[in-house]
Design a protein around this motif. Structure first.
Motif, PDB file in Angstrom:
ATOM      1  N   THR A   1      -1.208  -1.727   2.977  1.00 50.60           N
ATOM      2  CA  THR A   1      -1.123  -0.379   2.610  1.00 50.60           C
ATOM      3  C   THR A   1      -2.590  -0.133   1.797  1.00 50.60           C
ATOM      4  O   THR A   1      -3.220   0.865   1.935  1.00 50.60           O
ATOM      5  N   GLY A   2      -3.094  -1.100   1.232  1.00 52.69           N
ATOM      6  CA  GLY A   2      -4.536  -1.212   0.528  1.00 52.69           C
ATOM      7  C   GLY A   2      -5.643  -0.805   1.575  1.00 52.69           C
ATOM      8  O   GLY A   2      -6.575   0.106   1.348  1.00 52.69           O
TER       9      GLY A   2
ATOM     10  N   MET B   1       1.952  -6.832   2.901  1.00 56.04           N
ATOM     11  CA  MET B   1       2.138  -5.557   3.068  1.00 56.04           C
ATOM     12  C   MET B   1       1.484  -4.743   2.050  1.00 56.04           C
ATOM     13  O   MET B   1       0.960  -3.571   2.390  1.00 56.04           O
ATOM     14  N   ILE B   2       1.228  -5.177   0.721  1.00 55.72           N
ATOM     15  CA  ILE B   2       0.341  -4.483  -0.085  1.00 55.72           C
ATOM     16  C   ILE B   2      -1.044  -4.381   0.470  1.00 55.72           C
ATOM     17  O   ILE B   2      -1.453  -3.428   0.270  1.00 55.72           O
TER      18      ILE B   2
ATOM     19  N   GLY C   1       4.569 -12.456   1.816  1.00 55.65           N
ATOM     20  CA  GLY C   1       4.861 -11.190   2.718  1.00 55.65           C
ATOM     21  C   GLY C   1       4.723  -9.958   2.004  1.00 55.65           C
ATOM     22  O   GLY C   1       4.049  -9.019   2.664  1.00 55.65           O
ATOM     23  N   SER C   2       5.192  -9.759   0.778  1.00 56.05           N
ATOM     24  CA  SER C   2       5.108  -8.538   0.035  1.00 56.05           C
ATOM     25  C   SER C   2       3.524  -8.497  -0.108  1.00 56.05           C
ATOM     26  O   SER C   2       3.145  -7.009  -0.047  1.00 56.05           O
TER      27      SER C   2
ATOM     28  N   ILE D   1       8.454 -14.854   0.262  1.00 53.00           N
ATOM     29  CA  ILE D   1       8.708 -13.363   0.384  1.00 53.00           C
ATOM     30  C   ILE D   1       7.450 -12.879  -0.368  1.00 53.00           C
ATOM     31  O   ILE D   1       7.082 -11.723  -0.322  1.00 53.00           O
ATOM     32  N   THR D   2       7.159 -13.441  -1.417  1.00 55.60           N
ATOM     33  CA  THR D   2       5.770 -13.184  -2.195  1.00 55.60           C
ATOM     34  C   THR D   2       4.545 -12.876  -1.230  1.00 55.60           C
ATOM     35  O   THR D   2       4.005 -11.754  -1.358  1.00 55.60           O
TER      36      THR D   2
END
Lengths: 226, 269
Positions: free
Chosen positions: B24-25, B20-21, B16-17, B13-14
């Motif tokens: 976005t970056g 995503m970050i 994957g997050s 999960i970490t």
């Protein structure tokens, strides 16, 4: 279960402190602060109140033995957050949300309310309403970027407090969207939803710290330019 | 995922997050870079505009200077010389008395020529026809004068019926046509020039064509080199047309002489 409750109480306490700090940082030099920061101050105020209300409900349930549902505070907070988000982004995009957007906002609110009530009646740890919420923020942030593409300012956008705040909101919601999407599967298969809660809390706290840095830098800029 | 340990789920999960970050970056970095690029382009465009404005001012000053020199030369060479001759004539009359009818007649002719020269200089400086009868008539008169003085055939087609430019704009437009005809006479060595002036409800279109040594300049290119290379005359023409909010272009086919197309809107955009 006990660990989970302790986690939530700790998380909401830290959140409350950080939101309060952000609120204070947003209201210092109030007359000189940009309208964006002023909207953000209200955001933080209601977030702090929402977290405090959540803690208060837990405390009342424990002390007086009542069974008030903790989500009661959440639904009120969510609607206030929704209105503030639309006002915030409407200001950022210089009033681009015309009447039709408000109608759309109203329809979204109703859908959101139905999902929220459904989640309340059939409770699961992480629910559909949070996916909708993060999607809404991602959509509004991307809409702001789209607007910025057509209205690019002269100065570097990286230095704009508006851009910094929206970027931090986008970072947060992009990560949360992924977490909430996975949560359905994880809860169904493993019952590891507390892990999701933990990661979510850590990311939220991290982004709140980023907000603190942004507001602190904005405050210093104001201090030096005044 | 089924049967995974909490640590594995945590890492997944970490990770994957974070992905995503990062995504976005990337989006944000792209956005920042794009804005920087646009800003640089804007600055470059502004610099070009400033340089263009400076060149227009320089050209305008230089053109004024040339015009002053021309008027000074006209006054000195024609009016000055004629007045000197008249003075001599008057001296002769004074010495010989009124009996010297030939001297009186010569002096009278000289006086008439001087008056005509002064009129010509004055007309060149500010055409009175333009003031009294408008653009069409003024250009008609200018072509007649050119024809009379140079012997070159002029073909004219003037149809201005839909609107009227302001006085200042008329004078600027008149000067542009005058400069183009001057160029055709001086540099192109043309033996025939045609001027067409037709308007619609919204704009005036002028076509000036000569059969001399053809040349082509692309007015749509506005780079610094192009401006510098076009010379004062063309640059002044281009600057004046821009001032009127109009457009100028040339026919790239140069084998049959030079053709200018000018379009001036009645309402400046």
């Amino acid at each position: 279960m006990v660990i989970e409750i302790i986690h939530w109480i700790t998380y909401h306490s830290v959140d409350t402190c950080l939101y309060s700090l952000l609120f204070i940082l947003s209201i210092v030099y109030w007359p000189k602060r940009s309208v964006t920061v002023r909207y953000f101050a209200f955001f933080n105020l209601f977030s702090a109140i929402g977290n405090m209300a959540f803690l208060l409900v837990i405390w009342i349930n424990r002390v007086y033995g009542t069974t008030i549902h903790v989500n009661l505070t959440g639904i009120i907070y969510t609607y206030v957050e929704l209105i503030l988000a639309i006002l915030f982004y409407n200001h950022l995009t210089k009033g681009i949300f015309k009447t039709q957007y408000w109608v759309l906002g109203g329809i979204l609110s109703v859908i959101y309310g139905v999902i929220y009530i459904y989640s309340w009646v059939y409770p699961v740890s992480i629910t559909y309403d949070l996916v909708v919420e993060s999607l809404l923020f991602i959509g509004l942030s991307l809409h702001y970027y789209w607007w910025m593409l057509n209205n690019l300012p002269e100065e570097s956008i990286f230095k704009l407090v508006d851009f910094q705040l929206v970027s931090a909101i986008l970072f947060l919601n992009a990560a949360l969207f992924f977490i909430y999407l996975w949560s359905f599967y994880l809860v169904k298969v493993n019952q590891y939803d507390y892990i999701i809660g933990e990661i979510r809390s850590n990311i939220v706290i991290l982004v709140l710290l980023v907000f603190t840095i942004i507001l602190w830098k904005d405050l210093r800029r104001l201090k030096f330019t005044s | 995922m089924e049967g995974s340990t909490p640590a594995e789920v945590y890492i997944l999960i970490t990770f994957g997050s974070l992905v995503m970050i990062f995504l976005t970056g990337f989006l944000i970095v792209f956005f920042i870079k794009y804005q920087q690029k646009v800003s640089e382009q804007r600055i470059r465009l502004k610099q070009l505009e400033i340089e263009y404005q400076q060149l227009i001012i320089e050209a305008s000053l230089e053109s004024q200077e040339i015009e002053r020199r021309r008027v000074a030369s006209d006054l000195h060479d024609s009016v000055g010389a004629m007045l000197a001759a008249i003075r001599l004539g008057i001296g002769t009359i004074a010495r010989a008395g009124t009996s010297n009818t030939e001297a009186i007649s010569d002096t009278k002719i000289l006086l008439d020529e001087t008056i005509e020269s002064v009129r010509k200089i004055s007309r060149d400086l500010m055409p009175s026809t333009l003031e009294l009868l408008g653009l069409g008539e003024a250009i008609h008169e200018m072509c007649d004068r050119f024809e009379a003085t140079t012997g070159i055939a002029f073909k004219l087609q003037i149809q201005l019926t839909n609107g009227e430019l302001g006085k200042k704009e008329q004078l600027i437009f008149y000067r542009v046509v005058q400069e183009i005809i001057n160029n055709a006479l001086k540099h192109a060595k043309a033996s025939s020039i045609s001027v067409s002036l037709i308007d619609t409800a919204t704009e005036i279109e002028a076509i000036v064509k000569d059969n001399g040594k053809g040349f082509f300049h692309n007015f749509e290119r506005q780079e610094k080199d192009s401006i510098k290379s076009m010379g004062l005359g063309l640059f002044t023409i281009s600057g004046r047309i821009n001032l009127l909010g109009g457009k100028i272009r040339m026919d790239p086919e140069i084998s049959s002489g030079t053709t200018y197309y000018l379009t001036i809107p009645y309402e400046k955009v």
